[in-house]
Design a protein around this motif. Structure first.
Motif, mmCIF file in Angstrom:
data_model
loop_
_atom_site.group_PDB
_atom_site.id
_atom_site.type_symbol
_atom_site.label_atom_id
_atom_site.label_comp_id
_atom_site.label_asym_id
_atom_site.label_seq_id
_atom_site.Cartn_x
_atom_site.Cartn_y
_atom_site.Cartn_z
ATOM 1 N N ALA A 291 0.842 -1.205 0.000
ATOM 2 C CA ALA A 291 0.000 0.000 0.000
ATOM 3 C C ALA A 291 0.872 1.247 0.000
ATOM 4 C CB ALA A 291 -0.930 -0.006 1.212
ATOM 5 N N GLY A 292 1.981 1.215 0.742
ATOM 6 C CA GLY A 292 2.889 2.356 0.753
ATOM 7 C C GLY A 292 3.534 2.589 -0.594
ATOM 8 N N LEU A 293 3.967 1.510 -1.245
ATOM 9 C CA LEU A 293 4.580 1.658 -2.570
ATOM 10 C C LEU A 293 3.552 2.132 -3.602
ATOM 11 C CD1 LEU A 293 6.953 -1.451 -2.690
ATOM 12 C CD2 LEU A 293 7.568 0.947 -2.298
ATOM 13 N N ARG A 294 2.313 1.751 -3.400
ATOM 14 C CA ARG A 294 1.269 2.247 -4.305
ATOM 15 C C ARG A 294 1.064 3.749 -4.104
ATOM 16 N NH1 ARG A 294 -2.790 -1.896 -6.766
ATOM 17 N NH2 ARG A 294 -4.253 -0.570 -7.899
ATOM 18 N N ASP A 295 1.149 4.208 -2.846
ATOM 19 C CA ASP A 295 1.131 5.662 -2.595
ATOM 20 C C ASP A 295 2.264 6.344 -3.349
ATOM 21 O OD1 ASP A 295 -0.896 5.223 -0.714
ATOM 22 O OD2 ASP A 295 0.453 5.388 1.007
ATOM 23 N N VAL A 296 3.451 5.779 -3.210
ATOM 24 C CA VAL A 296 4.639 6.356 -3.840
ATOM 25 C C VAL A 296 4.463 6.421 -5.354
ATOM 26 C CG1 VAL A 296 7.074 5.902 -4.358
ATOM 27 C CG2 VAL A 296 6.239 5.734 -2.000
ATOM 28 N N ALA A 297 4.012 5.321 -5.948
ATOM 29 C CA ALA A 297 3.837 5.284 -7.398
ATOM 30 C C ALA A 297 2.762 6.270 -7.848
ATOM 31 C CB ALA A 297 3.476 3.866 -7.839
ATOM 32 N N ALA A 298 1.679 6.378 -7.064
ATOM 33 C CA ALA A 298 0.601 7.303 -7.426
ATOM 34 C C ALA A 298 1.059 8.750 -7.311
ATOM 35 C CB ALA A 298 -0.614 7.057 -6.536
ATOM 36 N N ARG B 149 -9.924 -16.213 -9.458
ATOM 37 C CA ARG B 149 -8.919 -15.532 -10.289
ATOM 38 C C ARG B 149 -8.895 -14.037 -9.991
ATOM 39 N NH1 ARG B 149 -8.383 -13.299 -15.505
ATOM 40 N NH2 ARG B 149 -6.437 -13.882 -16.548
ATOM 41 N N GLY B 150 -10.070 -13.459 -9.746
ATOM 42 C CA GLY B 150 -10.127 -12.049 -9.382
ATOM 43 C C GLY B 150 -9.417 -11.768 -8.069
ATOM 44 N N VAL B 151 -9.566 -12.675 -7.112
ATOM 45 C CA VAL B 151 -8.883 -12.520 -5.823
ATOM 46 C C VAL B 151 -7.373 -12.611 -6.010
ATOM 47 C CG1 VAL B 151 -8.547 -13.540 -3.533
ATOM 48 C CG2 VAL B 151 -10.847 -13.350 -4.480
ATOM 49 N N ILE B 152 -6.912 -13.522 -6.866
ATOM 50 C CA ILE B 152 -5.479 -13.662 -7.133
ATOM 51 C C ILE B 152 -4.927 -12.375 -7.740
ATOM 52 C CG2 ILE B 152 -3.751 -14.904 -8.494
ATOM 53 C CD1 ILE B 152 -5.553 -17.390 -8.251
ATOM 54 N N ARG B 153 -5.656 -11.812 -8.711
ATOM 55 C CA ARG B 153 -5.206 -10.570 -9.336
ATOM 56 C C ARG B 153 -5.194 -9.422 -8.331
ATOM 57 N NH1 ARG B 153 -4.497 -10.236 -14.527
ATOM 58 N NH2 ARG B 153 -4.935 -7.996 -14.523
ATOM 59 N N GLU B 154 -6.163 -9.412 -7.416
ATOM 60 C CA GLU B 154 -6.193 -8.380 -6.369
ATOM 61 C C GLU B 154 -4.974 -8.525 -5.464
ATOM 62 O OE1 GLU B 154 -7.552 -5.137 -4.253
ATOM 63 O OE2 GLU B 154 -8.569 -5.971 -6.014
ATOM 64 N N ALA B 155 -4.662 -9.770 -5.059
ATOM 65 C CA ALA B 155 -3.501 -10.012 -4.201
ATOM 66 C C ALA B 155 -2.206 -9.614 -4.891
ATOM 67 C CB ALA B 155 -3.451 -11.478 -3.792
ATOM 68 N N ALA B 156 -2.170 -9.764 -6.214
ATOM 69 C CA ALA B 156 -0.982 -9.404 -6.986
ATOM 70 C C ALA B 156 -0.891 -7.910 -7.247
ATOM 71 C CB ALA B 156 -0.974 -10.162 -8.317
ATOM 72 N N GLY B 157 -1.932 -7.157 -6.851
ATOM 73 C CA GLY B 157 -1.914 -5.702 -7.038
ATOM 74 C C GLY B 157 -2.187 -5.269 -8.460
ATOM 75 N N LEU B 158 -2.874 -6.117 -9.236
ATOM 76 C CA LEU B 158 -3.054 -5.843 -10.658
ATOM 77 C C LEU B 158 -4.410 -5.234 -10.987
ATOM 78 C CD1 LEU B 158 -1.510 -9.144 -12.086
ATOM 79 C CD2 LEU B 158 -0.387 -6.918 -11.773
ATOM 80 N N THR B 159 -5.230 -4.955 -9.985
ATOM 81 C CA THR B 159 -6.556 -4.407 -10.235
ATOM 82 C C THR B 159 -6.589 -2.906 -9.961
ATOM 83 O OG1 THR B 159 -7.253 -4.923 -7.962
ATOM 84 C CG2 THR B 159 -7.664 -6.596 -9.647
ATOM 85 N N GLY B 160 -7.638 -2.256 -10.430
ATOM 86 C CA GLY B 160 -7.801 -0.829 -10.184
ATOM 87 C C GLY B 160 -6.994 0.021 -11.154
ATOM 88 N N ASP B 161 -6.951 1.301 -10.874
ATOM 89 C CA ASP B 161 -6.245 2.273 -11.708
ATOM 90 C C ASP B 161 -4.773 2.294 -11.305
ATOM 91 O OD1 ASP B 161 -5.616 4.292 -13.420
ATOM 92 O OD2 ASP B 161 -6.633 5.885 -12.302
ATOM 93 N N LEU B 162 -3.940 1.645 -12.091
ATOM 94 C CA LEU B 162 -2.534 1.492 -11.716
ATOM 95 C C LEU B 162 -1.712 2.711 -12.146
ATOM 96 C CD1 LEU B 162 -1.830 -2.220 -12.704
ATOM 97 C CD2 LEU B 162 -2.206 -1.301 -10.429
ATOM 98 N N PRO B 163 -0.816 3.190 -11.273
ATOM 99 C CA PRO B 163 0.129 4.241 -11.669
ATOM 100 C C PRO B 163 1.090 3.727 -12.727
ATOM 101 C CG PRO B 163 0.060 3.962 -9.263
ATOM 102 C CD PRO B 163 -0.648 2.798 -9.867
ATOM 103 N N ASP B 164 1.719 4.655 -13.433
ATOM 104 C CA ASP B 164 2.624 4.292 -14.527
ATOM 105 C C ASP B 164 3.659 3.240 -14.101
ATOM 106 O OD1 ASP B 164 1.366 6.052 -16.212
ATOM 107 O OD2 ASP B 164 2.820 7.670 -15.950
ATOM 108 N N LEU B 165 4.271 3.434 -12.930
ATOM 109 C CA LEU B 165 5.366 2.572 -12.511
ATOM 110 C C LEU B 165 4.927 1.134 -12.256
ATOM 111 C CD1 LEU B 165 7.555 4.749 -10.120
ATOM 112 C CD2 LEU B 165 8.370 3.447 -12.086
ATOM 113 N N MET B 166 3.626 0.898 -12.043
ATOM 114 C CA MET B 166 3.157 -0.445 -11.684
ATOM 115 C C MET B 166 2.504 -1.166 -12.851
ATOM 116 S SD MET B 166 1.767 -0.029 -7.794
ATOM 117 C CE MET B 166 2.972 -0.178 -6.447
ATOM 118 N N ARG B 167 2.553 -0.570 -14.024
ATOM 119 C CA ARG B 167 1.890 -1.192 -15.173
ATOM 120 C C ARG B 167 2.771 -2.205 -15.877
ATOM 121 N NH1 ARG B 167 -0.949 4.252 -17.614
ATOM 122 N NH2 ARG B 167 -2.515 4.464 -15.959
ATOM 123 N N GLY B 168 4.065 -2.210 -15.594
ATOM 124 C CA GLY B 168 4.948 -3.192 -16.199
ATOM 125 C C GLY B 168 5.383 -2.806 -17.594
#
Length: 415
Positions: A317-324, A396-415
């Protein structure tokens, strides 16, 4: 209306960002900001020798796949990959003491998604060292260790902090990355909402005879959850929640007796176990800053939110703050906006406020639902897990959520 004098003041600032906090999120933000051409000074109250120690002390982090992508985008992952353990599966069990070796819960397999492992376990020592070395190599980042902030000031023209030795540092944006007791937030008058759980986390690492196979286990026991997270080699990280009084008594035991209490909580599936590294405890609670921004100021990481480790999402969650925040600042910079203008910071707050509040509420609910042995609650949650396990699309949706791949991703987390 454009003000030439104000533009001159902003250009004359020593740094674009003043980042208070030298743990993990602060350095990550400085490196992310540098990608957009923004300069930062990272102020760490601790000496660099404390941060850069190479001995394994038992601490490690579960990095979601999105967080791994961010570290790769910052150029850090190549140096970390060799010391990272992929988490290929997660098993969730609702059990009592003595029953945890019997699997009666959910099974999440990263083979169900296309992107790869759900995440990676990385030891604290490796991640901190990578961040320190990257800061040293980045000309847009200045790192000052042993720098304790005693005062701060923000105004329409800029922000400043005063250090314990009287040094004043000026910048365009002040960022608090200084933990749950954030001095930056307190000095800005930002209050917090939260409560304690009456639980304490016992944290350690163990060596074991049998291989873990890259499987992470989350056991829900009446006093609180127990996570067994795979590290490289035949080692695992343990995050074990107990009532405050019980945890205090357990932590006071010598190592051999401590292990005797731990062993029956997850059975014998890893064979014989031994402690590897130090033991830690920390009280568990929920705490949310009432605001993530103020005049020329933003909060990230634990300074913005602290939650139960039940889902292992604290650092993520902290790294997601940073990326956002880096995303918002870099896009503002490209448009020629003042990066600390109220409208710019409001974008960051809107983006992160809903996500963090939702995550905090979810971890709070799960902890309250599972940290008891009420027969009706137990039956209801076991039926719920059985239903979830039977629905591949939802799983599968839960797995993607755990992997941080859902929602509006910041540029740095899109791969």
């Amino acid at each position: 209306m454009d003000n030439p004098a104000r533009r001159f003041i902003l250009r004359a600032m020593e740094h674009d960002l003043i980042i208070v906090g030298g743990g993990l999120n602060g350095p990550a933000l400085a490196l992310a900001a540098a990608r957009a051409g923004l300069s930062s000074v990272v102020l760490d109250a601790l000496p660099a020798t404390t941060r850069s120690g190479d001995a394994f002390d038992g601490r490690s982090y579960a990095l979601a796949l999105a967080s791994q992508r961010m570290l790769a985008g910052l150029g850090l992952w190549e140096g970390l990959a060799g010391d990272a353990q992929p988490m290929r599966e997660i098993k969730v069990t609702d059990g009592r003491v003595g029953e945890a070796e019997v699997f009666l819960g959910l099974h999440f397999d990263s083979a169900e998604i296309e992107e790869g492992p759900m995440g990676y376990m990385v030891e604290d020592r490796f991640l901190r060292r990578a961040l320190l070395e990257a800061m040293e190599a980045e000309p847009l980042v200045s790192h000052r260790d042993g720098a304790r902030v005693t005062a701060q000031s923000t105004a329409p023209e800029g922000a400043s902090v005063t250090l314990e030795d009287g040094t004043m540092i000026m910048g365009r944006l002040l960022v608090g990355a200084d933990g749950r007791q954030s001095g930056v937030a307190q000095r800005a008058g930002i209050r917090r909402t939260g409560w304690g759980y009456g639980q304490t986390a016992l944290v350690c690492a163990i060596a074991h005879d049998k291989p873990h196979g890259g499987v992470a286990h989350q056991l829900f026991l009446p006093p609180g959850p127990l996570a067994i997270l795979p590290l490289t080699g035949n080692r695992s990280s343990i995050v074990w929640s107990e009532t405050e009084a019980r945890a205090k008594a357990i932590n006071a035991l010598p190592d051999d007796q401590y292990l005797e209490v731990l062993r029956p909580r997850f059975g014998s599936f890893l064979g014989e176990i031994a402690l590897a590294g130090a033991r830690f405890t920390y009280p568990l609670g929920l705490t949310l800053a009432n605001h993530l921004v103020a005049e020329r100021l933003a909060l990230v990481g634990d300074a913005a939110h602290g939650m139960h480790p039940i889902a292992g999402q604290g650092l993520n969650a902290g790294l997601r703050d940073v990326a956002a925040l880096a995303h918002v600042l870099s896009h503002a910079q490209r448009r020629g906006e003042d990066i600390a203008a109220p409208a710019v910071l409001a974008r960051y707050e809107r983006w992160r406020r809903f996500d963090t509040a939702t995550l905090a509420a979810s971890t709070d609910l799960f902890n309250r639902l599972f940290s008891n042995d009420n027969p009706l609650a137990r039956m209801g949650r076991d039926l719920g897990m059985a239903a979830l396990g039977a629905l591949p699309g939802l799983r599968r949706g839960v797995i993607r959520e755990a992997a941080g791949l859902t929602g509006d991703l910041p540029d740095l987390m899109r791969g």
